[in-house]
Scaffold this motif. Structure first.
Motif, PDB file in Angstrom:
ATOM      1  N   ALA A  18     -30.180  12.241  23.129  1.00 56.53           N
ATOM      2  CA  ALA A  18     -30.225  11.120  24.074  1.00 56.53           C
ATOM      3  C   ALA A  18     -29.835   9.821  23.382  1.00 56.53           C
ATOM      4  N   ALA A  19     -30.302   9.637  22.140  1.00 55.02           N
ATOM      5  CA  ALA A  19     -29.959   8.421  21.409  1.00 55.02           C
ATOM      6  C   ALA A  19     -28.463   8.379  21.099  1.00 55.02           C
ATOM      7  N   LEU A  20     -27.895   9.529  20.760  1.00 55.99           N
ATOM      8  CA  LEU A  20     -26.465   9.577  20.494  1.00 55.99           C
ATOM      9  C   LEU A  20     -25.670   9.287  21.761  1.00 55.99           C
ATOM     10  N   ALA A  21     -26.125   9.830  22.873  1.00 52.17           N
ATOM     11  CA  ALA A  21     -25.448   9.570  24.147  1.00 52.17           C
ATOM     12  C   ALA A  21     -25.529   8.093  24.499  1.00 52.17           C
ATOM     13  N   TYR A  22     -26.691   7.476  24.264  1.00 45.82           N
ATOM     14  CA  TYR A  22     -26.850   6.051  24.544  1.00 45.82           C
ATOM     15  C   TYR A  22     -25.915   5.226  23.665  1.00 45.82           C
ATOM     16  N   ALA A  23     -25.831   5.585  22.383  1.00 44.28           N
ATOM     17  CA  ALA A  23     -24.952   4.848  21.476  1.00 44.28           C
ATOM     18  C   ALA A  23     -23.494   4.990  21.906  1.00 44.28           C
ATOM     19  N   PHE A  24     -23.114   6.202  22.300  1.00 46.24           N
ATOM     20  CA  PHE A  24     -21.744   6.427  22.739  1.00 46.24           C
ATOM     21  C   PHE A  24     -21.454   5.630  24.013  1.00 46.24           C
ATOM     22  N   PHE A  25     -22.411   5.635  24.950  1.00 52.55           N
ATOM     23  CA  PHE A  25     -22.231   4.891  26.189  1.00 52.55           C
ATOM     24  C   PHE A  25     -22.146   3.388  25.917  1.00 52.55           C
ATOM     25  N   SER A  26     -22.959   2.893  24.975  1.00 49.54           N
ATOM     26  CA  SER A  26     -22.918   1.472  24.616  1.00 49.54           C
ATOM     27  C   SER A  26     -21.559   1.112  24.042  1.00 49.54           C
ATOM     28  N   TRP A  27     -21.010   2.019  23.227  1.00 47.69           N
ATOM     29  CA  TRP A  27     -19.694   1.770  22.642  1.00 47.69           C
ATOM     30  C   TRP A  27     -18.640   1.710  23.748  1.00 47.69           C
ATOM     31  N   LEU A  28     -18.775   2.611  24.732  1.00 49.40           N
ATOM     32  CA  LEU A  28     -17.817   2.629  25.832  1.00 49.40           C
ATOM     33  C   LEU A  28     -17.923   1.377  26.696  1.00 49.40           C
ATOM     34  N   SER A  29     -19.107   0.757  26.727  1.00 48.71           N
ATOM     35  CA  SER A  29     -19.310  -0.444  27.530  1.00 48.71           C
ATOM     36  C   SER A  29     -18.810  -1.695  26.824  1.00 48.71           C
ATOM     37  N   SER A  30     -18.428  -1.564  25.563  1.00 52.27           N
ATOM     38  CA  SER A  30     -17.972  -2.715  24.790  1.00 52.27           C
ATOM     39  C   SER A  30     -16.584  -3.145  25.278  1.00 52.27           C
ATOM     40  N   PRO A  31     -16.106  -4.303  24.815  1.00 46.65           N
ATOM     41  CA  PRO A  31     -14.772  -4.763  25.224  1.00 46.65           C
ATOM     42  C   PRO A  31     -13.655  -3.786  24.877  1.00 46.65           C
ATOM     43  N   ARG A  32     -13.903  -2.871  23.940  1.00 45.44           N
ATOM     44  CA  ARG A  32     -12.885  -1.894  23.565  1.00 45.44           C
ATOM     45  C   ARG A  32     -12.977  -0.633  24.429  1.00 45.44           C
ATOM     46  N   LYS A  33     -13.437  -0.769  25.643  1.00 46.22           N
ATOM     47  CA  LYS A  33     -13.601   0.383  26.522  1.00 46.22           C
ATOM     48  C   LYS A  33     -12.285   1.153  26.659  1.00 46.22           C
ATOM     49  N   PRO A  34     -12.333   2.460  26.401  1.00 48.48           N
ATOM     50  CA  PRO A  34     -11.099   3.244  26.458  1.00 48.48           C
ATOM     51  C   PRO A  34     -10.563   3.380  27.870  1.00 48.48           C
ATOM     52  N   ARG A  35      -9.257   3.425  27.954  1.00 48.78           N
ATOM     53  CA  ARG A  35      -8.608   3.648  29.243  1.00 48.78           C
ATOM     54  C   ARG A  35      -8.446   5.125  29.520  1.00 48.78           C
ATOM     55  N   SER A  36      -8.403   5.921  28.457  1.00 45.95           N
ATOM     56  CA  SER A  36      -8.275   7.369  28.644  1.00 45.95           C
ATOM     57  C   SER A  36      -8.877   8.099  27.452  1.00 45.95           C
ATOM     58  N   LEU A  37      -9.341   9.317  27.710  1.00 42.27           N
ATOM     59  CA  LEU A  37      -9.862  10.207  26.679  1.00 42.27           C
ATOM     60  C   LEU A  37      -9.158  11.542  26.832  1.00 42.27           C
ATOM     61  N   THR A  38      -8.519  12.002  25.770  1.00 41.22           N
ATOM     62  CA  THR A  38      -7.812  13.281  25.814  1.00 41.22           C
ATOM     63  C   THR A  38      -8.308  14.162  24.682  1.00 41.22           C
ATOM     64  N   LEU A  39      -8.956  15.259  25.043  1.00 39.05           N
ATOM     65  CA  LEU A  39      -9.456  16.224  24.068  1.00 39.05           C
ATOM     66  C   LEU A  39      -8.433  17.337  23.910  1.00 39.05           C
ATOM     67  N   GLU A  40      -8.122  17.688  22.671  1.00 38.65           N
ATOM     68  CA  GLU A  40      -7.247  18.824  22.388  1.00 38.65           C
ATOM     69  C   GLU A  40      -8.044  19.846  21.608  1.00 38.65           C
ATOM     70  N   TYR A  41      -8.161  21.043  22.202  1.00 42.48           N
ATOM     71  CA  TYR A  41      -8.882  22.137  21.553  1.00 42.48           C
ATOM     72  C   TYR A  41      -8.385  23.445  22.151  1.00 42.48           C
ATOM     73  N   PHE A  42      -8.776  24.541  21.535  1.00 44.36           N
ATOM     74  CA  PHE A  42      -8.370  25.856  22.021  1.00 44.36           C
ATOM     75  C   PHE A  42      -9.033  26.159  23.365  1.00 44.36           C
ATOM     76  N   ASP A  43      -8.553  27.209  24.031  1.00 46.29           N
ATOM     77  CA  ASP A  43      -9.080  27.590  25.337  1.00 46.29           C
ATOM     78  C   ASP A  43     -10.338  28.453  25.178  1.00 46.29           C
ATOM     79  N   ILE A  44     -11.283  27.936  24.398  1.00 46.24           N
ATOM     80  CA  ILE A  44     -12.588  28.564  24.201  1.00 46.24           C
ATOM     81  C   ILE A  44     -13.629  27.454  24.180  1.00 46.24           C
ATOM     82  N   ALA A  45     -14.895  27.819  24.252  1.00 53.69           N
ATOM     83  CA  ALA A  45     -15.954  26.801  24.196  1.00 53.69           C
ATOM     84  C   ALA A  45     -16.006  26.206  22.782  1.00 53.69           C
ATOM     85  N   GLY A  46     -16.374  26.980  21.791  1.00 49.16           N
ATOM     86  CA  GLY A  46     -16.366  26.592  20.389  1.00 49.16           C
ATOM     87  C   GLY A  46     -16.827  25.175  20.092  1.00 49.16           C
ATOM     88  N   LYS A  47     -16.141  24.527  19.161  1.00 48.41           N
ATOM     89  CA  LYS A  47     -16.498  23.183  18.702  1.00 48.41           C
ATOM     90  C   LYS A  47     -16.132  22.095  19.713  1.00 48.41           C
TER      91      LYS A  47
END
Length: 108
Positions: A18-47
């Motif tokens: 929960a603390a990590l999620a809060y920190a991540f959300f706080s970062w996203l709320s900063s002036p550097r809020k990302p316009r897009s997020l693109t994850l690249e990974y294999f077609d499995i759950a994994g990492k």
């Protein structure tokens, strides 16, 4: 050990999902809020799955690019990935983009 140092140590040891999620959300709320997020990974759950789950939990739109082995090898040889590995998260920011690597670093 000074009280401030103990407080910092305790705060670090007490960090939870929960603390990590809060920190991540706080970062996203900063002036550097990302316009897009693109994850690249294999077609499995994994990492890549913890990253997908956190984005879903925070209500973030995540472009989930599922790679085949051939796609990964082509992109790796082209030097697209830091450390030559995935998961890789491209964060589109105003004025450019940044690429993050490794699950724990991305989750932070």
């Amino acid at each position: 050990m000074a009280p401030q140092q103990r407080a910092l140590l305790f705060a670090g040891a007490a960090a939870s999902g929960a603390a990590l999620a809060y920190a991540f959300f706080s970062w996203l709320s900063s002036p550097r809020k990302p316009r897009s997020l693109t994850l690249e990974y294999f077609d499995i759950a994994g990492k890549g799955e913890p990253i997908r789950l956190l984005a879903k939990h925070l209500g973030l739109e995540l472009n989930d690019t599922r790679l085949s082995r051939e796609d990964f090898n082509e992109r790796k040889l082209a030097g697209r990935y830091a450390f030559g590995q995935v998961p890789s998260l491209e964060v589109g920011l105003p004025g450019g983009s940044e690429r993050l690597a490794q699950t724990n670093a991305i989750l932070r």
